[in-house]
Design a protein around this motif. Sequence first.
Motif, PDB file in Angstrom:
ATOM      1  N   PHE A 249       0.831  -1.130   0.025  1.00 48.09           N
ATOM      2  CA  PHE A 249      -0.071   0.031   0.111  1.00 48.09           C
ATOM      3  C   PHE A 249       1.074   1.246  -0.058  1.00 48.09           C
ATOM      4  O   PHE A 249       0.496   2.124  -0.960  1.00 48.09           O
ATOM      5  CB  PHE A 249      -0.978   0.221   1.426  1.00 48.09           C
ATOM      6  CG  PHE A 249      -1.716   1.179   1.260  1.00 48.09           C
ATOM      7  CD1 PHE A 249      -2.895   1.065   0.595  1.00 48.09           C
ATOM      8  CD2 PHE A 249      -1.638   2.414   2.005  1.00 48.09           C
ATOM      9  CE1 PHE A 249      -3.928   1.991   0.706  1.00 48.09           C
ATOM     10  CE2 PHE A 249      -2.465   3.521   1.843  1.00 48.09           C
ATOM     11  CZ  PHE A 249      -3.526   3.425   1.288  1.00 48.09           C
ATOM     12  N   LYS A 252       2.611   1.854  -3.477  1.00 45.56           N
ATOM     13  CA  LYS A 252       1.703   2.244  -4.414  1.00 45.56           C
ATOM     14  C   LYS A 252       0.949   3.530  -4.200  1.00 45.56           C
ATOM     15  O   LYS A 252       0.851   4.357  -5.261  1.00 45.56           O
ATOM     16  CB  LYS A 252       0.499   1.233  -4.463  1.00 45.56           C
ATOM     17  CG  LYS A 252      -0.515   1.520  -5.414  1.00 45.56           C
ATOM     18  CD  LYS A 252      -1.827   0.503  -5.673  1.00 45.56           C
ATOM     19  CE  LYS A 252      -2.785   0.733  -6.747  1.00 45.56           C
ATOM     20  NZ  LYS A 252      -3.690  -0.356  -6.968  1.00 45.56           N
ATOM     21  N   HIS A 253       0.501   4.166  -2.936  1.00 46.08           N
ATOM     22  CA  HIS A 253      -0.038   5.236  -2.729  1.00 46.08           C
ATOM     23  C   HIS A 253       0.748   6.374  -2.255  1.00 46.08           C
ATOM     24  O   HIS A 253       0.158   7.405  -1.956  1.00 46.08           O
ATOM     25  CB  HIS A 253      -1.033   4.986  -1.855  1.00 46.08           C
ATOM     26  CG  HIS A 253      -2.237   3.872  -2.450  1.00 46.08           C
ATOM     27  ND1 HIS A 253      -2.993   4.465  -3.340  1.00 46.08           N
ATOM     28  CD2 HIS A 253      -2.578   2.678  -2.147  1.00 46.08           C
ATOM     29  CE1 HIS A 253      -3.749   3.387  -3.811  1.00 46.08           C
ATOM     30  NE2 HIS A 253      -3.485   2.366  -2.921  1.00 46.08           N
ATOM     31  N   PRO A 255       1.950   9.844  -2.030  1.00 42.55           N
ATOM     32  CA  PRO A 255       2.017  10.827  -3.142  1.00 42.55           C
ATOM     33  C   PRO A 255       3.154  11.597  -3.372  1.00 42.55           C
ATOM     34  O   PRO A 255       4.152  11.429  -2.353  1.00 42.55           O
ATOM     35  CB  PRO A 255       0.641  11.610  -2.538  1.00 42.55           C
ATOM     36  CG  PRO A 255       0.898  11.322  -0.925  1.00 42.55           C
ATOM     37  CD  PRO A 255       1.321   9.988  -0.907  1.00 42.55           C
ATOM     38  N   ARG A 317      -4.929  15.405  -2.322  1.00 39.78           N
ATOM     39  CA  ARG A 317      -3.856  14.287  -1.569  1.00 39.78           C
ATOM     40  C   ARG A 317      -3.958  14.107  -0.150  1.00 39.78           C
ATOM     41  O   ARG A 317      -2.986  13.491   0.231  1.00 39.78           O
ATOM     42  CB  ARG A 317      -2.516  14.584  -2.034  1.00 39.78           C
ATOM     43  CG  ARG A 317      -2.225  14.810  -3.601  1.00 39.78           C
ATOM     44  CD  ARG A 317      -1.023  14.791  -4.054  1.00 39.78           C
ATOM     45  NE  ARG A 317      -0.913  14.787  -5.545  1.00 39.78           N
ATOM     46  CZ  ARG A 317       0.152  15.109  -6.242  1.00 39.78           C
ATOM     47  NH1 ARG A 317       1.534  15.551  -5.752  1.00 39.78           N
ATOM     48  NH2 ARG A 317       0.365  15.235  -7.492  1.00 39.78           N
ATOM     49  N   GLU A 320      -5.003  10.820   0.960  1.00 43.42           N
ATOM     50  CA  GLU A 320      -4.066   9.959   0.686  1.00 43.42           C
ATOM     51  C   GLU A 320      -2.894   9.877   1.559  1.00 43.42           C
ATOM     52  O   GLU A 320      -2.473   8.966   1.986  1.00 43.42           O
ATOM     53  CB  GLU A 320      -3.766  10.032  -0.777  1.00 43.42           C
ATOM     54  CG  GLU A 320      -2.882   9.026  -1.571  1.00 43.42           C
ATOM     55  CD  GLU A 320      -2.800   9.034  -3.069  1.00 43.42           C
ATOM     56  OE1 GLU A 320      -2.505   7.935  -3.583  1.00 43.42           O
ATOM     57  OE2 GLU A 320      -2.815  10.473  -3.300  1.00 43.42           O
ATOM     58  N   VAL A 324      -1.371   6.704   3.844  1.00 40.29           N
ATOM     59  CA  VAL A 324       0.045   6.366   3.844  1.00 40.29           C
ATOM     60  C   VAL A 324       0.704   6.654   5.096  1.00 40.29           C
ATOM     61  O   VAL A 324       1.652   5.686   5.412  1.00 40.29           O
ATOM     62  CB  VAL A 324       0.817   7.236   2.830  1.00 40.29           C
ATOM     63  CG1 VAL A 324       2.170   7.259   2.783  1.00 40.29           C
ATOM     64  CG2 VAL A 324       0.329   7.001   1.383  1.00 40.29           C
TER      65      VAL A 324
END
Length: 398
Positions: A249, A252-253, A255, A317, A320, A324
């Motif tokens: 995770f 991938k995420h 930002p 963001r 997100e 994260v």
Amino acid sequence: MAHQYADIEEHDPDADWSLPGWLYTDPEYFEVEMARVLRPSWQIVCHQSDIAKPGDFHTIDYLGESVIAIRGQDGQVRAFANVCRHRAMRLVEGPAGCAKKLVCPYHAWAYETDGRLSGVPMKGDYPALRLEDNGLAGVDVEIWRGFVFVRLEDNGGPSVAAMMAPYDHEIAPYRFEDMRCISPVRLRERQVNWKNVGDNYSDNLHIPVAHDGLTRLFGKSYAIEAQPWVDKMSGGIVDRVSDNVWERFYQKHLPRAEHLPEANQRLWLYYKLWPNMAFDIYADQIDFMQWLPLTPTTSVLREMAFALPDAFTPEDRRREMKLVRYANWRINRVVNNEDTWLIERVQQGMASQSYTAGPIGASEVCLRSFARKIRQLIPEARQHRAPAPGWSRRPRVA
């Protein structure tokens, strides 16, 4: 008086040996180490934004002392011993607060935010009292890139800015001054000598052996180096997708952090400051940790987390980034548990009569640097076995 830190980088004849085991358990040595190493060292208290308004204060308790860092009515940050000059009562409780005056809860002596004693009930009952001579005992303060540090004694050691100077240009893009606390002070006690926490933090060889998660994230990119007063560790997040859900995770995420250069977008940085503090720096947040000695065999970890406020993050963001950060916490919770298991068992081994000092590898540059400074400050640390009791009370040979 000779500079206590003079020639600290000269060749160490014991460079190929670790610090001996008795330094991690011996009560007499512990008292010497607290006096020569910890009392003169800088310790972080908080971020300057945590004491933004006049009267705002944060405290730190260590080595039997309690220190208040407080913003005065004039806007200046000062630090004082959290001790009333009358009967030694603590003035404030807890890690933080706000007060127009610091009023002792025992006899109501009142101190201004600049430390002046301004109010004494029944003042005429104290014939020897001079208000101007009984203000709060001051403690040295330094603000480095927005973080507030204090030290109990000054023995000529370097400032925080001087310690961090070799890496200041690397830290600059992270905008420490704009950071805000996102996780208040956490305290976690550990059954280990404080040096074992720091030794493990800077140890490079245990990463591929004991930290599967970090190895998956970093691949073979983990690196260390040592400057005179600060160690640097780093690892880049690899593109190979992890089979761990939280690591995957995060990969991938994570930002893009617009304030950071491209090389730092997926870089994890660790800086350990002499002798017991560290910044863990990620694109998504910054963690601070210090390991404060309690006894020869126990310590408390004091931790905080910081990030740029939402005003500096594009709105799309923010959510997100919060997710994260949670993934970051899940990853590092596993790492912390692994490290706790390791250092507690190392601490047990240090108490064994079979262990003296171990050979230290040429690549273990951070451990070498730390041991060199300890030996310079406390020459008895070169002895592989503890000297006869009472050694610290005998005259020191110049």
